[in-house]
Design a protein around this motif. Sequence first.
Motif, short mmCIF file in Angstrom:
data_model
loop_
_atom_site.label_atom_id
_atom_site.label_comp_id
_atom_site.label_asym_id
_atom_site.label_seq_id
_atom_site.Cartn_x
_atom_site.Cartn_y
_atom_site.Cartn_z
N GLN A 1 -8.38 1.47 -16.58
CA GLN A 1 -8.70 1.56 -15.16
C GLN A 1 -9.42 2.77 -14.76
O GLN A 1 -9.99 3.09 -13.69
CB GLN A 1 -7.36 1.66 -14.06
CG GLN A 1 -6.66 0.22 -14.59
CD GLN A 1 -5.17 0.35 -13.89
OE1 GLN A 1 -4.77 1.28 -13.23
NE2 GLN A 1 -4.47 -0.40 -14.41
N THR B 1 -8.40 6.14 -14.78
CA THR B 1 -7.57 7.14 -14.07
C THR B 1 -6.78 7.69 -15.15
O THR B 1 -5.52 8.37 -14.82
CB THR B 1 -6.59 6.54 -13.14
OG1 THR B 1 -5.76 5.16 -13.65
CG2 THR B 1 -7.27 5.65 -12.02
N ALA C 1 1.13 2.47 -3.66
CA ALA C 1 -0.35 2.52 -4.50
C ALA C 1 -0.76 3.94 -4.90
O ALA C 1 -1.19 3.90 -5.75
CB ALA C 1 -1.34 1.91 -3.79
N SER C 2 -0.07 5.06 -4.35
CA SER C 2 -0.42 6.03 -4.73
C SER C 2 0.57 7.06 -5.26
O SER C 2 0.63 8.00 -5.65
CB SER C 2 -0.93 7.08 -3.61
OG SER C 2 0.09 7.21 -2.70
N GLU D 1 -3.05 -2.07 -7.08
CA GLU D 1 -4.66 -1.43 -6.64
C GLU D 1 -4.54 -0.49 -5.55
O GLU D 1 -3.43 -0.41 -5.02
CB GLU D 1 -5.23 -2.61 -6.27
CG GLU D 1 -5.58 -3.78 -7.37
CD GLU D 1 -6.75 -3.50 -8.32
OE1 GLU D 1 -7.38 -2.41 -8.13
OE2 GLU D 1 -6.77 -4.42 -9.24
N LYS D 2 -5.51 0.22 -5.18
CA LYS D 2 -5.47 1.39 -4.13
C LYS D 2 -4.95 0.69 -2.74
O LYS D 2 -4.44 1.34 -1.93
CB LYS D 2 -6.80 1.86 -3.95
CG LYS D 2 -7.00 2.63 -5.27
CD LYS D 2 -8.33 3.25 -4.96
CE LYS D 2 -8.69 4.46 -5.94
NZ LYS D 2 -9.99 5.00 -5.95
N ASP D 3 -5.31 -0.75 -2.53
CA ASP D 3 -4.83 -1.44 -1.43
C ASP D 3 -3.54 -1.97 -1.48
O ASP D 3 -3.11 -2.68 -0.22
CB ASP D 3 -5.78 -2.43 -0.81
CG ASP D 3 -6.09 -3.75 -1.78
OD1 ASP D 3 -5.14 -3.55 -2.96
OD2 ASP D 3 -6.46 -4.67 -1.45
N HIS E 1 3.23 7.56 -8.60
CA HIS E 1 3.05 7.30 -10.12
C HIS E 1 4.51 7.02 -10.86
O HIS E 1 4.88 6.42 -11.78
CB HIS E 1 2.60 8.43 -10.72
CG HIS E 1 3.14 9.64 -10.96
ND1 HIS E 1 3.59 10.55 -9.75
CD2 HIS E 1 3.74 10.36 -11.90
CE1 HIS E 1 4.15 11.29 -9.94
NE2 HIS E 1 4.47 11.43 -11.29
N PRO F 1 0.75 -1.32 -0.04
CA PRO F 1 -0.01 -0.01 0.01
C PRO F 1 0.76 1.26 -0.13
O PRO F 1 0.27 2.12 -0.50
CB PRO F 1 -0.78 -0.39 1.37
CG PRO F 1 -0.17 -1.09 2.12
CD PRO F 1 0.63 -1.99 1.20
N THR G 1 -1.58 8.28 -9.10
CA THR G 1 -2.10 7.09 -9.57
C THR G 1 -0.95 6.09 -9.73
O THR G 1 0.21 6.47 -10.33
CB THR G 1 -2.95 7.35 -10.96
OG1 THR G 1 -2.12 8.01 -11.72
CG2 THR G 1 -4.04 8.35 -10.66
N ASN G 2 -1.44 4.81 -9.84
CA ASN G 2 -0.45 3.73 -10.08
C ASN G 2 -1.14 2.64 -10.83
O ASN G 2 -1.88 1.98 -10.26
CB ASN G 2 0.17 3.30 -8.70
CG ASN G 2 1.43 2.13 -9.02
OD1 ASN G 2 1.54 1.23 -10.03
ND2 ASN G 2 2.59 2.31 -8.24
#
Length: 255
Positions: free
Chosen positions: A248, A250, A39-40, A85-87, A42, A36, A80-81
Amino acid sequence: MASAPKSGLPMCYNDLMPLNSQEHAKWTARQVDKAPWIASQHVVPLTVEEFPMAQRDFPIVFSTGDNPVPLAVMGLNEGTNTFFEKDGTLIGMPYIPAYIRRYPFLLVKMRQDDENLSLCFDPTSGLLGAFDDGSALFNDDATPTAHTQELLNFCQKFEEAGLRTKAFVDELNALELLMEGEVAINRADGTGQPFIYRGFKMVDENKLRELRGDQLRKMNESGMLGLIYAHLMSLDLLRVVFARATDQGTGPALA
């Protein structure tokens, strides 16, 4: 809630604490199947040793500024990645950069007058603690376990690779081969205006071709030329990252 990143800390790290056998004698390190902390993000820093593996999955660019570093592009928008996933669940089976695998550990110089590096960790990660599960960090006699020694060795190798990466980028700068990058990306259906990706540096192919023969020979013998071409060939994957982001939901807006 994790505290906000402190000024001067590397990407992903919110805080740093030295690992020691007094305070952390009974602590363990948990094994995880999610990341995690990335995940945010890039972009993720790369070492030159990773270029051959990373260029199969990610565009490799260089950061802007006076001291550029190689980066694996994982998303075209900040926050964004497209590979996680966000988790923090990995999407597919891409190469995982060593920077991600090193977290939450980091070698840190505790005093400016001391060249020794101490193994530290991010206490906000939730990956180390007095857990019932996980790998022990210290033996009963307060010596590091084999697991901790492996972590230390990995971090040491990462630091050594970082020095070689800096030497590589310094040579690119000395030869004035880095330029401001720009790539136009069209939508898959060919309609609309292209998306223009900027804000990075890349090797100038024209200047590369203009180098003297002895310079190119030296770069080829050292392996530097192969790394440069790995970077250049990987840039076409910006279109793949754009497509992943679009799928996705994004993706960046087209200009």
